[in-house]
Design a protein around this motif. Structure first.
Motif, mmCIF file in Angstrom:
data_model
loop_
_atom_site.group_PDB
_atom_site.id
_atom_site.type_symbol
_atom_site.label_atom_id
_atom_site.label_comp_id
_atom_site.label_asym_id
_atom_site.label_seq_id
_atom_site.Cartn_x
_atom_site.Cartn_y
_atom_site.Cartn_z
ATOM 1 N N ILE A 65 0.865 -1.173 0.000
ATOM 2 C CA ILE A 65 0.000 0.000 0.000
ATOM 3 C C ILE A 65 0.907 1.230 0.000
ATOM 4 O O ILE A 65 1.701 1.427 0.921
ATOM 5 N N HIS A 66 0.793 2.040 -1.039
ATOM 6 C CA HIS A 66 1.535 3.291 -1.084
ATOM 7 C C HIS A 66 0.770 4.355 -0.299
ATOM 8 O O HIS A 66 -0.456 4.328 -0.220
ATOM 9 N N TYR A 67 1.491 5.255 0.268
ATOM 10 C CA TYR A 67 0.845 6.329 1.017
ATOM 11 C C TYR A 67 1.751 7.554 1.031
ATOM 12 O O TYR A 67 2.960 7.476 0.781
ATOM 13 N N GLU A 68 1.160 8.697 1.301
ATOM 14 C CA GLU A 68 1.906 9.942 1.480
ATOM 15 C C GLU A 68 1.870 10.320 2.961
ATOM 16 O O GLU A 68 0.811 10.242 3.600
ATOM 17 N N ASP A 69 2.999 10.715 3.476
ATOM 18 C CA ASP A 69 3.124 11.120 4.885
ATOM 19 C C ASP A 69 3.750 12.518 4.886
ATOM 20 O O ASP A 69 4.941 12.678 4.653
ATOM 21 N N ILE A 70 2.894 13.530 5.127
ATOM 22 C CA ILE A 70 3.332 14.923 4.926
ATOM 23 C C ILE A 70 3.154 15.726 6.217
ATOM 24 O O ILE A 70 2.065 15.725 6.812
ATOM 25 N N TYR A 71 4.209 16.416 6.606
ATOM 26 C CA TYR A 71 4.119 17.380 7.713
ATOM 27 C C TYR A 71 5.237 18.398 7.514
ATOM 28 O O TYR A 71 6.417 18.055 7.452
ATOM 29 N N LEU A 82 -6.060 11.573 8.718
ATOM 30 C CA LEU A 82 -6.026 10.487 7.727
ATOM 31 C C LEU A 82 -7.040 10.824 6.648
ATOM 32 O O LEU A 82 -8.243 10.826 6.883
ATOM 33 N N LEU A 83 -6.568 11.138 5.446
ATOM 34 C CA LEU A 83 -7.421 11.583 4.350
ATOM 35 C C LEU A 83 -7.740 10.398 3.439
ATOM 36 O O LEU A 83 -6.842 9.841 2.796
ATOM 37 N N LEU A 84 -9.006 10.031 3.398
ATOM 38 C CA LEU A 84 -9.430 8.873 2.597
ATOM 39 C C LEU A 84 -10.118 9.355 1.326
ATOM 40 O O LEU A 84 -11.174 9.992 1.383
ATOM 41 N N PRO A 85 -9.538 9.076 0.145
ATOM 42 C CA PRO A 85 -10.146 9.526 -1.119
ATOM 43 C C PRO A 85 -11.399 8.723 -1.413
ATOM 44 O O PRO A 85 -11.616 7.642 -0.863
ATOM 45 N N GLY A 86 -12.218 9.258 -2.339
ATOM 46 C CA GLY A 86 -13.472 8.576 -2.596
ATOM 47 C C GLY A 86 -13.905 8.534 -4.024
ATOM 48 O O GLY A 86 -15.032 8.171 -4.313
ATOM 49 N N GLY A 87 -13.120 8.940 -4.932
ATOM 50 C CA GLY A 87 -13.401 8.751 -6.335
ATOM 51 C C GLY A 87 -14.619 9.490 -6.858
ATOM 52 O O GLY A 87 -15.440 9.944 -6.085
ATOM 53 N N PRO A 88 -14.745 9.583 -8.193
ATOM 54 C CA PRO A 88 -13.800 8.927 -9.099
ATOM 55 C C PRO A 88 -12.383 9.480 -9.026
ATOM 56 O O PRO A 88 -11.462 8.896 -9.567
ATOM 57 N N GLU A 89 -12.179 10.607 -8.296
ATOM 58 C CA GLU A 89 -10.826 11.098 -8.100
ATOM 59 C C GLU A 89 -10.076 10.197 -7.126
ATOM 60 O O GLU A 89 -10.671 9.527 -6.294
ATOM 61 N N GLY A 90 -8.760 10.213 -7.241
ATOM 62 C CA GLY A 90 -7.930 9.482 -6.307
ATOM 63 C C GLY A 90 -7.338 10.441 -5.290
ATOM 64 O O GLY A 90 -7.884 11.519 -5.018
ATOM 65 N N PRO A 91 -6.202 10.092 -4.705
ATOM 66 C CA PRO A 91 -5.580 10.927 -3.669
ATOM 67 C C PRO A 91 -5.247 12.333 -4.141
ATOM 68 O O PRO A 91 -5.081 13.232 -3.315
ATOM 69 N N GLU A 92 -5.169 12.549 -5.468
ATOM 70 C CA GLU A 92 -4.837 13.883 -5.971
ATOM 71 C C GLU A 92 -5.897 14.924 -5.633
ATOM 72 O O GLU A 92 -5.645 16.133 -5.726
ATOM 73 N N TYR A 105 -0.826 19.867 10.751
ATOM 74 C CA TYR A 105 -1.194 18.481 11.003
ATOM 75 C C TYR A 105 -0.322 17.544 10.175
ATOM 76 O O TYR A 105 0.145 17.904 9.081
ATOM 77 N N ARG A 106 -0.127 16.375 10.718
ATOM 78 C CA ARG A 106 0.547 15.321 9.955
ATOM 79 C C ARG A 106 -0.503 14.650 9.079
ATOM 80 O O ARG A 106 -1.478 14.076 9.574
ATOM 81 N N LEU A 107 -0.343 14.723 7.777
ATOM 82 C CA LEU A 107 -1.326 14.213 6.830
ATOM 83 C C LEU A 107 -0.887 12.846 6.304
ATOM 84 O O LEU A 107 0.210 12.717 5.740
ATOM 85 N N ILE A 108 -1.736 11.849 6.494
ATOM 86 C CA ILE A 108 -1.507 10.509 5.935
ATOM 87 C C ILE A 108 -2.551 10.293 4.848
ATOM 88 O O ILE A 108 -3.755 10.335 5.105
ATOM 89 N N ILE A 109 -2.060 10.101 3.606
ATOM 90 C CA ILE A 109 -2.979 9.916 2.468
ATOM 91 C C ILE A 109 -2.685 8.559 1.826
ATOM 92 O O ILE A 109 -1.737 8.427 1.048
ATOM 93 N N PRO A 110 -3.461 7.532 2.145
ATOM 94 C CA PRO A 110 -3.217 6.212 1.538
ATOM 95 C C PRO A 110 -3.723 6.154 0.103
ATOM 96 O O PRO A 110 -4.739 6.763 -0.241
ATOM 97 N N HIS A 111 -2.985 5.454 -0.741
ATOM 98 C CA HIS A 111 -3.416 5.204 -2.119
ATOM 99 C C HIS A 111 -4.079 3.822 -2.144
ATOM 100 O O HIS A 111 -3.448 2.816 -2.433
ATOM 101 N N LEU A 112 -5.359 3.820 -1.832
ATOM 102 C CA LEU A 112 -6.087 2.565 -1.620
ATOM 103 C C LEU A 112 -6.523 1.927 -2.938
ATOM 104 O O LEU A 112 -6.639 2.610 -3.960
#
Length: 868
Positions: A65-71, A82-92, A105-112
């Protein structure tokens, strides 16, 4: 010069090949684009987790599982979002928020799985919201995060709700942004109806991505197969319960013009979660991108309050809100779809009808009951979808069904003449059938498709189809609106059992017509006895039942002799040993003309006048008078064989003949079936069996008609319907007392002749006589002769034998039809016969005769079936 390959292709073949090449090129480009980026080319991180299926973790399968960890701030232990995308867009979709929130905040964005940038996560067993929550929890465990603020966008909101329910200790708060939620306000409202819509979406997306050469262009819109699976494999029904049980702070952000998730859903979530905060923006579904500053500010303010312990939780919610949350769900409190939203929901209804017309009409009625769509838009959309789908079925049958019937294997089962007859029948009864099918689930597809195949009139079909749809559609939508969700349960019962109730009614009517009513008349009771005897006497069963064990034995022999078609070498003089499709004339020519009843072949391609002329010439040449025999040159089991007693009957037969016809003298005397075989290395042969054949006769009593005599006769009643049909011209005649009436004059068991074992007729003289008869027939070692002699005594002496027909390796020893033999006895006789065929074939193979290759043999069978 060598001819260019493409130049040799014509018409659709050239376009089809070009399309296939484009599709292959497209898939190659997609394969290249979907390769994982090298580590040095991406700022993403990854963790290895176990594959998920439903609520189970598969410990033996792993993925990354790829993810972004940004702070970007300097706080030692910042709060985690924890930012969960919901489509049709992805994490972008979170690009704007990352810049606004990453300094605090520490942002965790998983590429699910299921969304853009989910590289290497295709072809997983499950993409549901529940499985995505389990993937997310594994990510949190790997990162050792015990407390997070969930931000769920779109479908990600459902995953956030599942995660908070299954792992409440890891969730400090939830923020739902343009989020889906309760089942009742998703699309058509019903899980079953939505499942059909999502199934249609999944099928369409799969076809577009895999069967259309798009070279990656479709990936730009973000709707891929795994995303469509996420919809199809998910269940929103538990979300209402999970939301009611949720106790921590919740923020709900929604656009009042959202065409994908109605504002009513956000309002309902706000109602059933009394501690929640609802903020409505003048925006559509993409408010996270179009209102980035406002969304970031709202999230920052909310999470800050949660961190300070100032946010409302379930136990501190106002009593009024708590009481409102306890109220049952009401369909009447939500805003109706308008403008673009209305067009979108109508389009969904239209497309959903292509999957299930009736369930979609019910769903449209439920939407109207909630006030989300008007009755007439719901009805019109349902009607349009029904019209498109059903006319489409008719057109597919019309333009694809009939051409298919002209090709194998369909043309072996149904002829165009049958279709023409069906078309005439449908023309008379079609309107009633079309209207009835509209009210009977499960009957429309075969009815409308068949109407197209048989070429039923388009305007006739359309007129009555429209009439039925005009009655049915508003009725079903209206009833759904009045009864609401309760109708789905009733319709489910109707849908599941209507066809069975209908079939049960048909069975009852058939029993009434075929059994109960006939039992009140003598003729009816005798015909019931006839049907019973055919069902309980194996000799009248289908050849399929008789020959299935024999077929298995033949396969065994083929394996034993190491050649499945060894038996085709048993008669080298005949194609394939005379198994199928052999010409009767070709076989008769093997024998001396003095031993064969005189005959002549009448071609099929000449006109009726010439056929009649040749038949009359044959009779004059051989000084014959009626009766004579007409039969097809290729055929079996007595099909098409007829004793002709007049010029008119002969003309009628020749006019109807579709194949080559043999005209043959009618030989007086007793008829027998004699099965003869000879091993190639022997000069003498053997008689395997003899069957005596007796035409069926009834004797008049001066009072009863021929019909009554047939029904009274214990032998004739077994095939009473056939006998009545064959003697329809004389059924009501009353023969004199003692007058003998022949009702069957063809020595065929399938036509009602009586077969008896004639083993006592086998003598040395008869065997020697058959050796002499077969001596000129070089290459004929195995088969059955249909013969006539003056009497059984002449047969024993081998005298005055006249051959009517000779049959090859597939002929059966007809003594099996003697009533003394059981089904098992018949199997033994036939299996022994086939064993002889393999033995003779093996000897001929040693002499240089090659059996027919398997594929050539199968081809000959198919060709014979096509001709028939």
């Amino acid at each position: 010069m060598e001819k260019n390959f493409f130049a040799g292709l014509t018409g659709w073949k050239k376009y089809a090949l070009g399309y296939v090449l484009l599709l292959l090129a497209s898939h190659f480009v997609l394969w290249v684009l979907n390769q994982p980026l090298p580590k040095e080319q991406t700022a993403e991180r990854s963790v290895t987790v176990h594959v998920v299926e439903g609520d189970s973790i598969l410990s033996d399968l792993e993925i990354e599982i790829h993810y972004e960890d940004i702070y970007t701030g300097n706080k030692k232990d910042p709060a985690v979002m924890l930012l969960l995308p919901g489509g049709p867009e992805g994490p972008e979709v979170f690009e704007g928020l990352k810049k606004k929130l990453s300094d605090k905040y520490r942002l965790i964005i998983p590429h699910l799985p299921g969304y853009n940038n989910g590289r290497g996560l295709s072809d997983l067993p499950d993409y549901s919201f529940e499985s995505l929550a389990l993937y997310t929890n594994q990510l949190l465990e790997k990162l050792e995060l015990s407390s997070t603020h969930l931000i769920g966008y779109g479908l990600g909101g459902a995953s956030a709700i599942y995660l908070s329910h299954d792992y409440p200790e890891k969730v400090s708060s939830i923020s739902l942004v343009s989020s889906i939620g309760v089942q009742e306000l998703e699309l058509l409202g019903s899980y079953r109806l939505n499942h059909l819509v999502h199934g249609l979406q999944l099928g369409t997306v799969w076809v577009l991505h895999n069967a259309v050469p798009h070279f990656g262009l479709l990936n730009a819109i973000g709707i891929n197969v795994s995303y469509a699976k996420s919809h199809y494999e998910s269940d929103q029904r538990p979300l209402r319960k999970y939301l009611k049980e949720y106790e921590n702070p919740m923020l709900i952000l929604h656009g009042e013009m959202d065409p994908l998730v109605p504002l009513a859903a956000a309002k309902e979530h706000h109602r059933i979660v009394p501690q929640s905060i609802l903020k409505i923006f003048k925006a559509d579904h993409d408010l996270i991108e179009t209102k980035t500053d406002s969304i970031a500010q709202a999230l920052n303010s909310f999470v800050s309050k949660v961190e300070r312990g100032e946010a409302m939780i379930a136990s501190t919610a106002p009593e009024q809100r708590v009481q409102q949350a306890k109220q049952p769900f009401s369909n009447m409190e939500f805003q109706r779809f308008k403008g673009v939203s209305l067009l979108i929901i109508m389009l969904i209804i239209i497309l959903a009808t292509l999957v299930s017309e009736d369930l979609t009409c019910i769903g449209a009625g439920l939407l109207a009951a909630r006030g989300l769509i008007g009755f007439w838009p719901a009805t019109i959309a349902s009607f349009i979808g029904i019209f498109i789908g059903d006319i489409g079925l008719y057109l597919v049958g019309r333009y694809m069904g009939r051409p298919a019937v002209r090709r194998a294997p369909f043309k072996w089962m149904i002829s165009e003449k049958d279709l023409d007859k069906s078309a005439e029948w449908f023309k008379a009864r079609g309107p009633a059938i079309i209207i009835a099918s509209r009210f009977l689930p499960g009957s429309r597809l075969p009815t409308y498709f068949s109407a197209g195949v048989i070429g039923a009139g388009f305007w006739m079909f359309t007129t009555y189809f429209l009439l039925a749809a005009i009655i049915w559609t508003p009725m079903l939508v209206g009833i759904s609106k009045l009864l609401g969700n309760e109708l789905i349960r009733y319709f489910s019962l109707y849908h599941n059992y209507a066809i069975w109730v209908f079939l049960g009614a048909i069975v009852f009517l058939v029993m009434m017509v075929k059994v109960i009513l006939p039992a009140f008349s003598y003729k009816g009771r005798r015909l019931l006895i006839s049907r019973y005897r055919r069902l309980t006497s194996w000799e009248f069963w289908s050849p399929f039942i008789l020959y299935t064990p024999v077929f298995c034995y033949v396969i065994y022999l083929g394996i034993k002799y190491r050649c499945l078609t060894q038996f085709t070498a048993s008669n080298p003089a005949l194609p394939h040993g005379g198994f199928v499709g052999e010409s009767k004339v070709q076989v008769l020519k093997l024998f001396n003309s003095d031993d064969v009843a005189c005959y002549r072949l009448i071609p099929v391609h000449i006109d009726l006048l010439e056929k009649k002329k040749r038949a009359e010439s044959f009779m004059e040449e051989h000084d014959l008078s009626f009766p004579i025999v007409l039969k097809p040159n290729v055929g079996e089991r007595g099909r098409g064989v007829k004793v002709i007693r007049s010029i008119q009957a002969m003309q009628n037969y020749l006019e109807a003949a579709e194949h080559e016809t043999i005209i043959q003298e009618y030989v007086q005397g007793d008829e027998f079936g004699l099965f003869y075989y000879r091993y190639p290395d022997s000069t003498t042969g053997n008689i395997y069996s003899i069957t005596t054949k007796k035409g069926l006769k009834v004797i008049g009593d001066g009072q009863k008609t021929i019909e009554e005599l047939i029904l009274d006769d214990e032998q004739a009643v077994s095939l009473a319907k056939m006998h009545l049909r064959q003697n329809e011209d004389q059924l009501y005649e009353v023969p004199d007392e003692g007058e003998i009436i022949s009702i069957v004059d063809i020595g065929t068991h399938a036509r009602g002749a009586i077969f008896k074992e004639g083993r006592d007729l086998i003598t040395d003289k008869l065997t020697r006589s058959m050796d002499e008869i077969c001596k000129p027939a070089a290459g004929f070692f195995f088969g059955r002769f249909d013969i006539k002699t003056t009497s059984p005594e002449y047969l024993k002496r081998g005298e005055q034998i006249t051959i009517l027909e000779a049959n090859g390796v597939s002929s059966e020893s007809t003594n099996i039809y003697d009533s003394r033999y059981s089904y098992l006895d018949a199997q033994c006789i036939l299996m022994k016969q086939w064993k002889l065929a393999f033995e003779i074939g093996k000897e001929n193979q040693r002499r240089g005769i090659k059996p027919t290759p398997v594929f050539e043999f199968l081809k000959s069978i198919f060709n014979a079936l096509k001709k028939n």
